[in-house]
Design a protein around this motif. Sequence first.
Motif, mmCIF file in Angstrom:
data_model
loop_
_atom_site.group_PDB
_atom_site.id
_atom_site.type_symbol
_atom_site.label_atom_id
_atom_site.label_comp_id
_atom_site.label_asym_id
_atom_site.label_seq_id
_atom_site.Cartn_x
_atom_site.Cartn_y
_atom_site.Cartn_z
ATOM 1 N N PRO A 35 0.939 -1.360 0.062
ATOM 2 C CA PRO A 35 -0.031 -0.103 0.005
ATOM 3 C C PRO A 35 0.816 1.357 -0.123
ATOM 4 N N ARG A 36 1.870 1.154 0.868
ATOM 5 C CA ARG A 36 2.888 2.459 1.012
ATOM 6 C C ARG A 36 3.274 2.751 -0.425
ATOM 7 N N GLY A 37 3.932 1.367 -1.018
ATOM 8 C CA GLY A 37 4.673 1.800 -2.192
ATOM 9 C C GLY A 37 3.778 2.486 -3.568
ATOM 10 N N VAL A 38 2.410 1.868 -3.469
ATOM 11 C CA VAL A 38 1.543 2.512 -4.394
ATOM 12 C C VAL A 38 1.267 3.693 -3.954
ATOM 13 N N ILE A 39 0.808 4.299 -3.077
ATOM 14 C CA ILE A 39 0.664 5.757 -2.556
ATOM 15 C C ILE A 39 1.868 6.667 -3.148
ATOM 16 N N GLU A 40 2.984 5.947 -2.656
ATOM 17 C CA GLU A 40 4.160 6.889 -3.215
ATOM 18 C C GLU A 40 4.458 6.936 -4.469
ATOM 19 N N SER A 41 3.910 5.888 -5.373
ATOM 20 C CA SER A 41 4.197 6.155 -6.602
ATOM 21 C C SER A 41 3.082 7.051 -7.319
ATOM 22 N N MET A 42 1.977 6.827 -6.891
ATOM 23 C CA MET A 42 0.912 7.818 -7.500
ATOM 24 C C MET A 42 0.645 9.311 -7.040
ATOM 25 N N LEU A 43 1.119 9.381 -5.698
ATOM 26 C CA LEU A 43 0.791 10.762 -5.217
ATOM 27 C C LEU A 43 1.676 11.977 -5.874
#
Length: 252
Positions: A35-43
Amino acid sequence: MTDKNSQSQQRTGLGALAGAGEADDFSVIDAIGGPRGVIESMLPGVVFVVLFVATSNLNLTIGVSAVLAVLQVIVRLIQRQSVMGALSGLIAVAICLIWAWQTHEARNYYIYGFLTNAVYIVLLSVSLLARVPGLGLMVEFIRTMPTEHLKAWFADWMGDKELKRAYMIITGLWVGLFALRLIVQVPLYLSNHVAALGVARLVMGIPFWALAIWVSYLIIATPMHRHKMRARESEAAAASTNSTNPMNPTEE
């Protein structure tokens, strides 16, 4: 000593596929960084398109996006977590932001993505024409990390027709993914629809990446498992032969 299964679970992207033949609990979320990687990639992308559409101020948008990308790396450093993914993301975002800033056009934020997708299409297409699937090369290299006997390593998985066929299929799948991104996004770029382009980039980014990894896993898991089982059987047979025929100088 770290368990092999825990190591495969910690891998992301193609690294996660390298353990496909053994991972019974394969997780797409883990494979794309959690989840953190997804958020950091999309933010950064979300902030860029939302802020630009809301303010039409390119300099403000670039500044805020740059600060956000740097903060992500700083937070990981403070928490003493791996920063390689965040750093690579920071470099990619920096290239995009600099391109947009130098040209004074928000849409040029997305040119770097077009170029990388085009390069992937060319490289993977060439590998398909050469009958040496590019995804197979990358996954097998990650899986076994060969440092010597490269010819034997290459012949091992290339000689497995079922596994090679699976790698050919997923290589074609990824070529299709990269091509679809360009087919949809380039016309939006040319018509200067920044908001629509930003949304398309987000939708066709992590979600498509996750889908491609999941489908790739479904295609290669069984052939890879069979390949690994045959390799273990061969090793066991060789070990058994050596144990029943020891080099014992005292025997007559």
